[in-house]
Every structure is written in structure tokens, then in C-alpha cells.
Design a protein around this motif. Structure first.
Motif, mmCIF file in Angstrom:
data_model
loop_
_atom_site.group_PDB
_atom_site.id
_atom_site.type_symbol
_atom_site.label_atom_id
_atom_site.label_comp_id
_atom_site.label_asym_id
_atom_site.label_seq_id
_atom_site.Cartn_x
_atom_site.Cartn_y
_atom_site.Cartn_z
ATOM 1 N N ASN A 126 0.832 -1.202 0.000
ATOM 2 C CA ASN A 126 0.000 0.000 0.000
ATOM 3 C C ASN A 126 0.864 1.247 0.000
ATOM 4 O O ASN A 126 0.388 2.344 0.194
ATOM 5 N N GLU A 127 2.149 1.047 -0.199
ATOM 6 C CA GLU A 127 3.108 2.129 -0.041
ATOM 7 C C GLU A 127 2.757 3.362 -0.854
ATOM 8 O O GLU A 127 2.814 4.471 -0.372
ATOM 9 N N ASP A 128 2.422 3.167 -2.096
ATOM 10 C CA ASP A 128 2.382 4.299 -3.006
ATOM 11 C C ASP A 128 0.990 4.637 -3.518
ATOM 12 O O ASP A 128 0.858 5.358 -4.492
ATOM 13 N N TYR A 129 -0.016 4.110 -2.882
ATOM 14 C CA TYR A 129 -1.366 4.330 -3.398
ATOM 15 C C TYR A 129 -2.046 5.531 -2.752
ATOM 16 O O TYR A 129 -1.935 5.746 -1.548
ATOM 17 N N VAL A 130 -2.717 6.279 -3.587
ATOM 18 C CA VAL A 130 -3.577 7.341 -3.081
ATOM 19 C C VAL A 130 -4.958 7.160 -3.699
ATOM 20 O O VAL A 130 -5.121 6.387 -4.656
ATOM 21 N N LEU A 131 -5.924 7.886 -3.171
ATOM 22 C CA LEU A 131 -7.307 7.659 -3.562
ATOM 23 C C LEU A 131 -7.934 8.962 -4.048
ATOM 24 O O LEU A 131 -7.921 9.965 -3.347
ATOM 25 N N LEU A 132 -8.446 8.934 -5.261
ATOM 26 C CA LEU A 132 -9.162 10.100 -5.786
ATOM 27 C C LEU A 132 -10.632 10.031 -5.351
ATOM 28 O O LEU A 132 -11.135 8.965 -5.014
ATOM 29 N N LEU A 133 -11.322 11.164 -5.416
ATOM 30 C CA LEU A 133 -12.758 11.164 -5.126
ATOM 31 C C LEU A 133 -13.507 10.390 -6.220
ATOM 32 O O LEU A 133 -12.998 10.228 -7.334
ATOM 33 N N PRO A 134 -14.701 9.923 -5.923
ATOM 34 C CA PRO A 134 -15.515 9.288 -6.968
ATOM 35 C C PRO A 134 -15.685 10.255 -8.144
ATOM 36 O O PRO A 134 -15.704 11.467 -7.955
ATOM 37 N N GLU A 135 -15.812 9.700 -9.343
ATOM 38 C CA GLU A 135 -15.922 10.567 -10.525
ATOM 39 C C GLU A 135 -17.185 11.408 -10.518
ATOM 40 O O GLU A 135 -17.179 12.559 -10.943
ATOM 41 N N ASP A 136 -18.279 10.831 -10.057
ATOM 42 C CA ASP A 136 -19.556 11.543 -10.020
ATOM 43 C C ASP A 136 -20.328 11.049 -8.801
ATOM 44 O O ASP A 136 -21.134 10.128 -8.898
ATOM 45 N N PRO A 137 -20.060 11.658 -7.645
ATOM 46 C CA PRO A 137 -20.635 11.140 -6.385
ATOM 47 C C PRO A 137 -22.163 11.156 -6.360
ATOM 48 O O PRO A 137 -22.766 10.259 -5.752
ATOM 49 N N ASP A 138 -22.803 12.123 -7.009
ATOM 50 C CA ASP A 138 -24.271 12.091 -7.074
ATOM 51 C C ASP A 138 -24.737 10.821 -7.787
ATOM 52 O O ASP A 138 -25.682 10.152 -7.354
ATOM 53 N N ARG A 139 -24.022 10.493 -8.873
ATOM 54 C CA ARG A 139 -24.388 9.283 -9.618
ATOM 55 C C ARG A 139 -24.140 8.026 -8.773
ATOM 56 O O ARG A 139 -24.950 7.096 -8.764
ATOM 57 N N SER A 140 -23.028 8.025 -8.053
ATOM 58 C CA SER A 140 -22.735 6.873 -7.181
ATOM 59 C C SER A 140 -23.845 6.701 -6.141
ATOM 60 O O SER A 140 -24.292 5.579 -5.870
ATOM 61 N N ALA A 141 -24.265 7.825 -5.544
ATOM 62 C CA ALA A 141 -25.309 7.762 -4.515
ATOM 63 C C ALA A 141 -26.616 7.261 -5.119
ATOM 64 O O ALA A 141 -27.319 6.421 -4.540
ATOM 65 N N LYS A 142 -26.912 7.754 -6.311
ATOM 66 C CA LYS A 142 -28.151 7.357 -6.987
ATOM 67 C C LYS A 142 -28.145 5.860 -7.302
ATOM 68 O O LYS A 142 -29.141 5.160 -7.100
ATOM 69 N N GLY A 143 -27.002 5.388 -7.782
ATOM 70 C CA GLY A 143 -26.887 3.974 -8.122
ATOM 71 C C GLY A 143 -27.137 3.087 -6.901
ATOM 72 O O GLY A 143 -27.881 2.106 -6.961
ATOM 73 N N LEU A 144 -26.515 3.455 -5.788
ATOM 74 C CA LEU A 144 -26.689 2.680 -4.560
ATOM 75 C C LEU A 144 -28.136 2.710 -4.093
ATOM 76 O O LEU A 144 -28.698 1.696 -3.683
#
Lengths: 255, 255
Positions: A126-144
Motif C-alpha cells: 500500500n506504499e504508493d497508493y492514493v485515492l481520488l474522489l468518486p468521478e460523479d458522487p451524485d451518480r454513485s449515490a443514486k446507483g446505490l
């Protein structure tokens, strides 16, 4: 009137491609929560981003000259700065350790919301990994929300939150970065107060208030409670969007 | 882990000199809440200010030249502007309808936190009354906490909140303007995350997060539920101060 926020048990470490809806339903069961219409599930951005595979291995990032310069100025890894630039419309302020940007999603935030903690790639290290925000969080929420509705018949709200700093106050607070089935703002302009006065300007960011409440329960570190179940939200559920929460540029008091 | 926020019933209209502790205890009884150690009571600024007699009749205010000029610029009543100036260390920004100041209490806010709704003087008419913030909200919170401790034996936290706008997001959110027996910030720097990473910079404004949660339950207008009882705050209670929540001027990202 009561608002009850309850952290869900047994959310596993999320990996790319995991089905979050199924994980949530399992965790609700383990937590002995029976879903009701109008309940809200609040999710930390991190688990949504991971399930969507938004981790990036810094070893694969080639910083541009601009990222190298900005990295020197802010004492940040230029590869990380490169990712921040890629996630942003505009750099607004820089300071040692902080780059304040307008994120591509429209909001102002530090370091483009890129997270270095609790991130692991698909490999061993996990040394070099970073995390970007979801591409379209409204869409992610809607999908769920739709998937949970389909699987349980219940009409919920779903919100995705992150922790942001503020311009003039210390410490971070939870804020909403994506939502579905939850109002973003409640317009109390035109309501009358106890004495019949008409209130002039009270537009309440109820989604951000709920995000702060849920964030308080999630903690930040090893506790690993990235999902909060909410019952008793005091307004009718309705369709809000992230965009409503973002002050138009010409009304921004910061710029 | 659960956080439960409960609006208290039967809080009457507060007047100068009312004993808030007694009113709270009566209302807790009416609401069938039995206090426990570590519960928190969150109060809207408005009722604290009223009990402390912080209402001012605009008819008695003589605006200075500066207040008249600023009033023209912002389209505000110059008498109201005069009070705002008196409550502030510095004017930071002006815009039609808004004067952003550094309040004497140290924080940045719009219109010096002066409220025109739900305010009534000691006379018949409420036409010209406005309400200033409590003179020392930390002290107000401490006084209430100690009086309740003395009358019930219970060790509570007490918080006073207001609604503030944000620099770059729409809508207001509840924020803490005074507290006693509640931590303002929780420092998660140095904690380890799930993978043993040491988190670098996570100072969480837990008091503001709780303020936002309580604010969500209070509403703004005629509902009149200015007190929220909180059970299950997820951190040990401890002595916080308003000052901790305020970003030092040289670290302020706004100025």
C-alpha cells in the motif's frame, strides 16, 4: 423529535469492484437494523472511491514541470500534486502543505480531496497508493439508492461525505459531496418566525449538517466505521444535488 | 454506537432574566428525558442572548457617519450597521445585504451574528428589536453547566450554537459559539489508520460537527425548538473553548 445515527458493524475493507449495496445490506443485518422508508445511509467517500477503483499508484505518475514547481513550493510529492492538478479546475491558494483548489466536481477543497490513508492497491503493497474522489458522487449515490430500493423495496436517501477544512475555523467537519434522495438545501426564506416576522434569508444546508453529524460518528482513523445509518431526518426526503451546495463563483466570499 | 438527538418540548418564549437552567430542567421533565452523566445540551444562541438581555431597541441607536456610509453601501439599516460595528473587531468584506466581520468573540461571521427574527423587547412591540450574541458564550455555557450540575448532580456538556454561512458553499450550517464540558477539537494526528499509516493532519472540529447535527433538529423558524438533548457523543467529554475553534488570523485562508 429524535434523530438517531448508528454506525454500522462489519464493513470489510473495500476493494475495486466490490458490490457496495450488498455489503451495506449485509452490514445492516449484522447491525440488527431493519431498513424503513425514509432512512438515510451516509457513506464515507473512501469506500465509494475504492469500490469504484479510484486508487492510483504514485509510482505510475509522471509529474509535469508545473507539478514539480508547485510541489517544491508546497513541500508535497510532485506526483501527488500532478494528480491534484488533474482533478481540479483551478488552483486558488497555495501554502506549505496545502493546495486549495476548485475541484472538477465544482467545490473548493484542500488537496483536491486526495487521500493517502487507509488506501491499498490491488497488489500487496500500500506504499504508493492514493485515492481520488468518486468521478460523479451524485451518480454513485443514486446507483446505490436504486439498487437498495430494488433489493429491499425501501425508499432511502443515500449520501456520500468527506471531511473538509474551513476558511476561518480550525479543524475539519464532514460535508456532503454526493447525494440522492436527500434534499441538499431547505429554503426557509419566506417562513414566518414565532412572532409572524417573515424570515429573509435562511437557506439551510441540511445535507451538510447531516454530513457533519455522520462524520462525528465515523471517526477518522482505525475505527473503520465508514457507514452511518440515520433515522428521523426532520425534513421530507427529496432529490438534492451536489451542485446546489456549491456557491456560484461570483457569490463566493473566498475569491 | 448510536448518537441520539432529541428536541426538547415546551421551551417558552425566553425573556431577559429568565433562569435558563430551571427552564431546561422543566423541559427535560416534560420531554420525559432523564439526564445522565455525559449527556450534552445544545442551545440556540437566541435563547441564551435573550435571557441575558442582549436585545437592543433600534430606536435608541444613533448611527455614526461610518455606519451610515456602510449602510448605504450594503443597503442595510444604518442603526443595525452601527450595532454590527460595535460588536466587531474589523470589517472584512461587504456586499449588498452582507457585512462580513471579525466578531469581538474572535470568529468571522456575517452581520456580526445580529438577529432580527424571533426577537421581542421587554415592551409590547417587537418592531425594532434586534438581538446581539451573548457577551461571553463560553462563560454562559459554563454557568448553565455548573447550575445544572448543582441542581441534578449530573455532569453534562453544554453548547451554544448559531447558524453561519460558509465562504464557498451555499446555505447555513450550525456552528458552535460557546461550550463547556465538551471538547472543541479532537486531534487525530498521530493515530494510525487501518493499515498502520500514521495520519498526518486530522484535527476534527467535533464541537462544530455536533452543532451542525443539533441545528438540523432545531429548524430556524416558527417551530421553536431551541434546545436539543444529545446522548452518545462518541468522545470523552472534556473542557473545550471557543478560541480553539477559531483559526489564527495568520492561518486564515480567507484573508
Amino acid at each position: 423529535m429524535s434523530l438517531i445515527l448508528h454506525t454500522l458493524k462489519n464493513i470489510p475493507i473495500i476493494r475495486r469492484g466490490d458490490n457496495l449495496a450488498d455489503i451495506l445490506l449485509k452490514s445492516l443485518q449484522d447491525s440488527k437494523v431493519e431498513l424503513q422508508d425514509d432512512d438515510i445511509l451516509v457513506l464515507a467517500q473512501k469506500i465509494v472511491s475504492k469500490s469504484e477503483g479510484r486508487m492510483v499508484n504514485l509510482a505510475n505518475v509522471q509529474p509535469t514541470t508545473r507539478a514539480i514547481e508547485l510541489g517544491e513550493l508546497t513541500e508535497k510529492d510532485p506526483r501527488l500534486v500532478e494528480l491534484m492538478l488533474g482533478e481540479s479546475n483551478e488552483v486558488l491558494r497555495t501554502r506549505k502543505g496545502v493546495i486549495v483548489v476548485e475541484h472538477k466536481l465544482g467545490f473548493v477543497c484542500a488537496n483536491a480531496g486526495i487521500d493517502h490513508s487507509n488506501v491499498m492497491g490491488d497488489g500487496d503493497s500500500n506504499e504508493d497508493y492514493v485515492l481520488l474522489l468518486p468521478e460523479d458522487p451524485d451518480r454513485s449515490a443514486k446507483g446505490l439508492r436504486e439498487e437498495i430500493k430494488q433489493k429491499t423495496g425501501k425508499s432511502l436517501g443515500v449520501m456520500i461525505i468527506d471531511s473538509h477544512g474551513r476558511a476561518w475555523r480550525n479543524g475539519t467537519v464532514g460535508i456532503c459531496i454526493g447525494l440522492s434522495g436527500v434534499p441538499a438545501l431547505v429554503d426557509e426564506r419566506g417562513w414566518q418566525d414565532l412572532f409572524g416576522y417573515t424570515l429573509k434569508a435562511t437557506l439551510v444546508a441540511v445535507a451538510d449538517e447531516l454530513a457533519a453529524a455522520a462524520s462525528l460518528m465515523m471517526g477518522q482513523a482505525a475505527e473503520g466505521t465508514p457507514v452511518v445509518h440515520v433515522r428521523g431526518f426532520p425534513y421530507p426526503l427529496g432529490e438534492g444535488t451536489l451542485k446546489e451546495l456549491i456557491r456560484p463563483k461570483d457569490m463566493d466570499m473566498f475569491r
